[in-house]
Write an enzyme that holds these catalytic residues in place. Structure first.
Site, PDB file in Angstrom:
ATOM      1  N   GLY A 179     -28.533  26.464 -29.029  1.00  0.00           N
ATOM      2  CA  GLY A 179     -28.698  25.672 -30.238  1.00  0.00           C
ATOM      3  C   GLY A 179     -27.387  25.384 -30.937  1.00  0.00           C
ATOM      4  N   THR A 180     -26.527  26.417 -31.079  1.00  0.00           N
ATOM      5  CA  THR A 180     -25.250  26.183 -31.747  1.00  0.00           C
ATOM      6  C   THR A 180     -24.333  25.302 -30.898  1.00  0.00           C
ATOM      7  OG1 THR A 180     -24.552  28.362 -30.945  1.00  0.00           O
ATOM      8  CG2 THR A 180     -25.247  28.212 -33.239  1.00  0.00           C
TER       9      THR A 180
ATOM     10  N   SER B 132     -27.786  31.614 -34.607  1.00  0.00           N
ATOM     11  CA  SER B 132     -27.994  31.211 -33.214  1.00  0.00           C
ATOM     12  C   SER B 132     -29.286  30.423 -33.141  1.00  0.00           C
ATOM     13  CB  SER B 132     -28.085  32.437 -32.293  1.00  0.00           C
ATOM     14  OG  SER B 132     -28.685  32.088 -31.049  1.00  0.00           O
ATOM     15  N   GLY B 133     -29.234  29.238 -32.531  1.00  0.00           N
ATOM     16  CA  GLY B 133     -30.434  28.418 -32.407  1.00  0.00           C
ATOM     17  C   GLY B 133     -31.480  29.029 -31.508  1.00  0.00           C
ATOM     18  N   SER B 134     -31.080  29.472 -30.299  1.00  0.00           N
ATOM     19  CA  SER B 134     -32.060  30.021 -29.363  1.00  0.00           C
ATOM     20  C   SER B 134     -32.671  31.306 -29.909  1.00  0.00           C
ATOM     21  CB  SER B 134     -31.415  30.270 -27.989  1.00  0.00           C
ATOM     22  OG  SER B 134     -30.353  31.201 -28.085  1.00  0.00           O
TER      23      SER B 134
END
Length: 359
Positions: free
Chosen positions: A259-260, A91-93
């Site tokens: 992010g993803t 996960s980006g965040s």
């Protein structure tokens, strides 16, 4: 007297999405890799996720990241991601929040200026670049997973909505990508409830009709994400911007553009010939927060999943994997210690007590 059970937390947010970073109170998990430790947590200790994402301690819209010792020598720390839908491998965040937390906690000492280090996610090693000014973490740039288009320009009949056009990308999880305007949305905050209801219906229809198989991982479970795409505007040379909204099944509209979700958009834009290496896309959420994704290159995979093949099967061929980075900023909301009272009728300690350090 019973021993008091506690967890030490750093609450953060990136783009509005709150990530609770668990920095203490959990015993070392079995497993030779962070991925194996994630599997243990998922299969034998899911009580931690349920405790921190449900009342009275939390809400499903939050995420939880458990810091664990890294198993790769290049990494300074490991982390396991927990969300309402389960255990995404990336996960980006959450990575932006975790990277900020390890700096703010001193686990990785801050260095003024541009600072590089590595974390170990369940997906593997993640390169981090932090920008620190006057002791403040001003931004985090992290690697996104190489992303690709699994299905392009398909359609499905959704009860109560009608025929919906969609594409599917993999960027750490499978994403259905839909055009917001085609569904009557401008992507404003006032539409949040309607966006949630619409996404719920589409994801339910997709899950009922078909499965999605990763080109190397095989069956990674039902499709959990939907990303509403707004129009793409060119802001400058090699720089684009688009309003975006990510939905997590069941029933969560993310506060950030994710992010993803941004990585999935980059994969689709590249697939359609709209961007190339060096181009950037800023995705902007319902709350006007943004992440910047940059396409950094491509490489070819060894296999390709057919858009109509059953989950868990593969076909020969190649995918164009889009290499990318995600840049955002996280803020510390609180440093706290929570008390777990297993006598509280609203607290469920099964699936949890055996991993508490004082349990």
């Amino acid at each position: 007297m019973s021993t008091e059970l506690t967890l030490q937390l750093i609450d953060t947010h990136a783009g509005g999405d709150v990530s609770r970073i668990v920095i203490g109170g959990i015993s070392r998990l079995p497993g030779d890799t962070v991925r194996e430790q994630m599997h243990y947590l998922r299969d034998d200790a899911d009580g931690l996720r349920k405790l921190l994402l449900n009342e009275p301690y939390g809400i499903p819209e939050m995420s939880v990241d458990l810091l664990v010792p890294a198993t790769l020598p290049e990494a300074q720390a490991g982390y396991i991601i927990m969300e309402v839908m389960g255990y995404p491998i990336y996960s980006g965040s959450n990575t932006i929040c975790t990277a900020t937390a390890v700096l703010e906690s001193g686990l990785v000492p801050k260095q003024e200026g541009r600072q590089r280090f590595s974390l170990e996610s369940p997906a593997g090693l993640v390169q981090i670049e932090a920008q620190v000014r006057d002791g403040v973490v001003e931004s985090i740039t992290c690697e996104g997973l190489p992303s690709y288009i699994h299905t392009h320009n398909a359609s499905i009949n959704v009860p109560g909505i009608g025929r919906v056009n969609y594409s599917v990308a993999y960027s750490g999880g499978f994403y259905a990508l839909v055009d917001a305007a085609e569904l009557g949305f401008s992507l404003t905050r006032e539409e949040e409830r309607a966006l949630n209801d619409c996404a719920f219906a589409i994801v339910e229809a997709l899950q009922a009709e078909r499965g999605f198989s990763h080109h190397t991982l095989g069956d990674v479970g039902p499709l959990p994400f939907l990303h509403f795409m707004g129009p793409v505007d060119q802001i400058a040379d090699n720089f684009y911007r688009s309003r975006s909204t990510t939905y997590v099944h069941p029933g969560v509209i993310c506060r950030s553009p994710t992010g993803t979700g941004t990585s999935a958009r980059l994969a689709l834009m590249h697939h359609e010939g709209r961007i190339r290496a060096g181009d950037k896309l800023e995705t902007v959420s319902l709350r006007d927060t943004g992440f910047i994704g940059e396409m950094t290159g491509t490489h070819s995979s060894g296999t390709r999943s057919s858009g109509t093949c059953p989950s868990g099967t593969h076909e020969s061929g190649t995918h164009q994997m889009v290499e990318n980075t995600i840049t955002g900023r996280a803020y510390v909301l609180a440093r706290s210690e929570i008390v777990i009272n297993c006598d509280d009728p609203m607290v469920e300690c099964s699936g949890l007590r055996h991993i508490l350090t004082s349990g």
